[in-house]
Design a protein around this motif. Structure first.
Motif, mmCIF file in Angstrom:
data_model
loop_
_atom_site.group_PDB
_atom_site.id
_atom_site.type_symbol
_atom_site.label_atom_id
_atom_site.label_comp_id
_atom_site.label_asym_id
_atom_site.label_seq_id
_atom_site.Cartn_x
_atom_site.Cartn_y
_atom_site.Cartn_z
ATOM 1 N N TRP A 187 -3.728 -11.792 -8.471
ATOM 2 C CA TRP A 187 -3.445 -10.553 -8.945
ATOM 3 C C TRP A 187 -4.545 -9.456 -9.031
ATOM 4 C CZ3 TRP A 187 1.653 -10.157 -10.178
ATOM 5 C CH2 TRP A 187 2.356 -11.429 -10.060
ATOM 6 N N ALA A 230 1.343 -4.796 -0.288
ATOM 7 C CA ALA A 230 2.108 -6.066 -0.633
ATOM 8 C C ALA A 230 3.548 -5.679 -1.153
ATOM 9 C CB ALA A 230 1.006 -6.670 -1.789
ATOM 10 N N LEU A 252 -2.253 -1.668 -12.014
ATOM 11 C CA LEU A 252 -1.608 -2.332 -11.090
ATOM 12 C C LEU A 252 -0.440 -1.310 -10.900
ATOM 13 C CD1 LEU A 252 -0.286 -6.035 -10.670
ATOM 14 C CD2 LEU A 252 1.246 -4.114 -10.070
ATOM 15 N N LEU A 306 -4.194 -6.841 -6.430
ATOM 16 C CA LEU A 306 -3.306 -5.740 -6.418
ATOM 17 C C LEU A 306 -3.776 -4.722 -7.353
ATOM 18 C CD1 LEU A 306 -0.394 -8.040 -7.077
ATOM 19 C CD2 LEU A 306 -0.936 -7.073 -4.934
ATOM 20 N N ILE A 357 -5.583 -9.420 0.167
ATOM 21 C CA ILE A 357 -4.962 -9.589 -1.118
ATOM 22 C C ILE A 357 -4.770 -11.200 -1.425
ATOM 23 C CG2 ILE A 357 -2.812 -9.252 -2.478
ATOM 24 C CD1 ILE A 357 -2.704 -6.895 -0.667
ATOM 25 N N PHE A 373 3.669 -12.935 -3.422
ATOM 26 C CA PHE A 373 3.156 -11.548 -2.734
ATOM 27 C C PHE A 373 3.839 -11.795 -1.246
ATOM 28 C CE2 PHE A 373 -0.746 -11.840 -5.359
ATOM 29 C CZ PHE A 373 0.045 -11.586 -6.581
ATOM 30 N N VAL A 416 1.275 -1.304 -3.689
ATOM 31 C CA VAL A 416 2.077 -2.363 -3.969
ATOM 32 C C VAL A 416 3.641 -1.661 -4.052
ATOM 33 C CG1 VAL A 416 2.367 -4.184 -5.642
ATOM 34 C CG2 VAL A 416 0.054 -3.326 -5.183
#
Lengths: 488, 330
Positions: free
Chosen positions: B132, B207, B181, B135, B129, B119, B142
């Motif tokens: 995972w 991110a 996500l 996210l 962050i 990331f 993202v």
């Protein structure tokens, strides 16, 4: 003034008419506003970016759209990657033929216009490697007399799979890879009519399949094929073969100095063969007639009782040389043909041959080549361009086996052909001028004179049914050709 | 005998390198530009010394799957350098441009170096962050390239799926996680370099998910002080396979050069250069030399281990109508 304002504010605040929020609340609201603004800012950025990507993708898709083509190579359209293509091309030949004599051997020679070729061509490519071509013919001598209308026919209909440069497969109706001048496109040939080699000895077009390819960077070209087989100078139709056995063809052609800088870079030479076994019948003799350069009359035909009776072998050494504005193309062809009389017991193998040397010289400086001429300065009416001008010259012969005619002991006679109506040889010289107005339009004028030897006529026409002592040479043929060519 | 040997020695080099200095085309994916920009002159120099030939190397870059399709459709690459075997497999499947077992022709399944998906976050990591799960939280934005057109995007997708499968279990749970996500992905670029533009230059997202070498490039060359790299607890092993495209190399007469071009990637010099560009070299010594400084030790799983290979992953997740099409509805 300032004092008055301050006093007023103080009074309003103290009276409770104006309320001041707590500092903590103010800070929280600012944070929320900041977050809100950031959120909106992100949304705007995302929208902008999406728009940017959409524009990029649209531009990429635009590149993938089929492309319309209208240019030097004709008209058509193709996929963006060029793997699929369709082209419409055309070839129009309108001639005027003027014979030097009104009558030859008692046959009237009629001057006039002739639509020699009217050929649209539909060609293209599939999957980047499968070429196809379909060419019908609406002109030429097969068209019937004035009142019976035209007869259209298929000239080319084939598919060519270019699997590798050295391994290609062509199938359908096409020019067999045999004759050098025959392989030259109709729009690129130097004289209005091809030579005896192409028109009278080697096959014109045939139905079959051929493997061919280029190796050694194109310096060596090979081809082998199997075909229904056609008579000398003949063009097989699209109907079923009348002969059980097939014809086989092979050719190699080398250009050893191709791509180099030497004076020999334009040199090419080759050798081709065809071999077949054809049994003729009274209805379909499988034998040819040989035309004069005027294409209207035959100077040689086998007698009506003669048929093909077995092997037919043709071979043809061939070469060209191009250097700057000068070019020369030479070709020899011989056919060895087994024949038989159906009315009596007589069989023989006859050898007929033809050859020509054709030279061209482009006066305006363009490079000569096997392909057509593209003028450096296309013709314009304001005198700024005069197109390309080319001088051409040719000598050619067509010789028939003397055993076709005579019996040595008894003088001239009909063994397989009648010397009173058929000549043993035709010898022609020709000169001409080509004017390429641009790469699509060409005007041509040719003069050709042909002398026939040993037969073809008799001194006294009334004695044609009698003895052979009056046999004389066929009258010379003098021709003035002119042509308007449009090709795209 | 000695004379024959001497004669043979004199004759062999020109025969062995009979390509005649013809140019070669390397079709590669989006984020290898900088690596090959430096690698190509080194190889040209090496090849000049070895064969006496001066060659030119042409490069083509873009989303990896898109690039592979271009080669399959007729772009005449002499070599192809991709970030997933599936993109080279289609050259066999669609046109028999190379043999089916192309991966056996070079060491490490024809993959001279590896990478992983990590990331990149903005300075100070304002959305905190770390892994995972962060996210997939609401309010987090993202940036991931499109898994349908980009190998980089495919790896990000599979990395998230693999993480969820290990942590929450497979099937619907992993699917729910990846769905969440991708709800946070506001825009899909066609390739990794486009995603970098979206995140770094357009200022979109919290991110960016991309290859380790790409984030280091961003940090070092595109405003390093504005970003931080976050290594998740687990990620996917990115293998970068390479192959000679036999049909085109043979057609161009460049096979020997193309083969040498790829073999040189395995040389010490090639491996050092890979490490310099933050690709994880296969050579253990070179890897050890740079590991502490450049390659943090995180748990990596391969596509074969979790998804049963690229063929299967492609079919289930990325083919038309596959899982990705079902979960990404923006």
């Amino acid at each position: 003034m300032l004092f008055k304002k301050t006093l007023l504010s103080s009074l309003l605040i103290s009276s409770g008419l104006i309320a001041i929020p707590a500092l903590a609340d103010d800070s929280q609201e600012l944070e929320e506003l900041r977050a809100r603004i950031q959120e909106l800012d992100q949304k705007i950025r995302v929208l902008d970016r999406k728009n940017e990507i959409a524009v990029e993708e649209a531009a990429a898709k635009e590149k993938e759209k089929p492309v319309l083509v209208a240019g030097e190579k004709g008209f058509g359209f193709k996929s963006a990657d060029g793997n699929f293509e369709f082209r419409l091309r055309g070839l129009i030949h309108v001639d005027y033929r003027s014979f030097g004599d009104d009558e030859v051997n008692g046959v009237k020679q009629i001057d006039g216009f002739l639509a020699r070729r009217i050929r649209p061509t539909f060609e293209g490519t599939l999957f980047g490697k499968y070429d196809f071509r379909f060419t019908p013919e609406f002109g030429e001598g097969v068209n019937r007399a004035q009142d019976s209308g035209n007869t259209a026919r298929v000239v080319d209909a084939y598919i060519d799979a270019r699997l590798e440069p050295w391994f290609k497969v062509r199938a359908g109706k096409f020019k067999p890879f045999v004759g050098l001048e025959r392989l030259q496109s109709g729009s690129d040939i130097k004289f209005i009519e091809r030579s005896y080699v192409s028109n009278n000895i080697l096959p014109n077009r045939d139905l079959g399949v051929s493997l061919h390819g280029d190796v050694l960077d194109g310096k060596l070209n090979y081809a082998v094929g199997v075909f229904n087989g056609s008579v000398d100078g003949g063009e097989n139709t699209t109907t079923q073969d009348s002969n059980i056995d097939k014809d086989y063809a092979a050719r190699v052609f080398v250009q050893p100095f191709k791509g180099g800088d030497s004076a020999l870079a334009g040199l090419g030479a080759g050798l081709s063969f065809t071999y077949g076994d054809a049994e003729g019948t009274a209805a379909v003799t499988n034998l040819p007639s040989y035309k004069t350069p005027g294409q209207s009359n035959n100077f040689f035909s086998y007698a009506g009782t003669v048929v093909s009776d077995g092997k037919r072998l043709r071979w043809s050494p061939q070469a060209y040389y191009y250097n700057g504005p000068f070019g020369v193309l030479a070709e020899y062809a011989e056919v060895s043909q087994e024949v038989r009389r159906t009315d009596i017991d007589r069989h023989d193998t006859l050898k007929n041959n033809a050859w020509h040397v054709t030279a061209n010289w482009i006066l305006t400086g363009e490079d000569a080549s096997f392909k057509g001429v593209s003028p450096k300065s296309p013709f314009t009416t304001d005198g700024k361009g005069w197109g390309a001008w080319e001088l051409i010259a040719r000598y050619q012969e067509n010789n028939i086996d003397k055993d076709a005619f005579s019996t040595a002991a008894a003088g001239p006679g009909v063994r397989f052909a009648d010397p009173r109506t058929n000549a043993e040889s035709a010898k022609s010289w020709a000169v001409g001028v080509n004017w390429y107005l641009n790469q699509w339009v060409r005007l041509a004028v040719n003069y050709e004179e042909t002398h026939f030897d040993k037969g073809g006529s008799v001194n006294n026409a009334g004695a044609a049914t009698g003895g052979f002592t009056d046999v004389r040479d066929r009258d010379d043929e003098r021709l003035l050709f002119s042509r308007l060519q449009v090709s795209f | 005998m000695l004379r024959n040997l001497l004669l043979a020695t004199l004759l062999i080099p020109p025969l062995a390198y009979a390509d005649g200095g013809k140019p070669i085309l390397n079709v590669s994916y989006d984020v290898t530009r900088e690596f090959f920009k430096e690698y190509n002159p080194k190889f040209v120099n090496y090849w000049q010394q070895k064969s006496g030939q001066t060659i030119t190397i042409n490069q083509s870059h873009g989303g990896s799957s898109k690039q592979a399709r271009a080669v399959a459709d007729g772009l005449e690459a002499d070599v192809i350098t991709m970030n997933q075997p599936g993109d080279i497999d289609i050259l066999y499947q669609r046109g028999k441009l190379l043999p089916k077992d192309w991966q056996k022709r070079l060491p490490h399944a024809s993959s001279p170096f590896t990478s992983t998906t990590v990331f990149l976050v903005r300075k100070g990591n304002p959305k905190k962050i770390k892994d995972w799960d962060d996210l997939a939280k609401p309010g987090v934005s993202v940036v991931i390239p499109n898994p349908k057109t980009s190998g980089n995007g495919k790896y990000s997708y599979l990395a998230a799926w693999g993480y969820a499968e290990k942590k929450y279990g497979g099937g619907d749970k992993a699917r729910d996680f990846v769905t969440k996500l991708f709800r946070n992905v506001p825009v899909l670029d066609t390739g990794g370099r486009g995603a970098t533009t979206t995140f770094v230059q357009r200022g979109i997202g919290d991110a960016l998910l991309t290859f380790e070498n790409e984030v280091q490039l961003i940090k070092n060359e595109l405003g390093g002080s504005d970003f931080e790299v976050v290594y998740p607890s687990v990620s996917v092993l990115v293998e970068a396979p390479v192959a000679v495209v036999d049909k085109y190399a043979d057609k161009h007469g460049t096979r020997a050069t193309a083969q040498a071009y790829l073999e040189y990637l395995y040389s010490d010099e090639g491996q050092e250069l890979a490490a310099k560009h933050y690709y994880r070299p296969r050579n253990e010594k070179v890897f050890a030399k740079y590991a502490a400084e450049r390659f943090p030790d995180i748990a990596l799983f391969s596509v074969d281990e979790v998804f049963g290979g690229w063929d299967k992953a492609q079919k289930i997740h990325f083919d038309n109508g596959g899982t990705f099409d079902q979960i990404y509805t923006k």
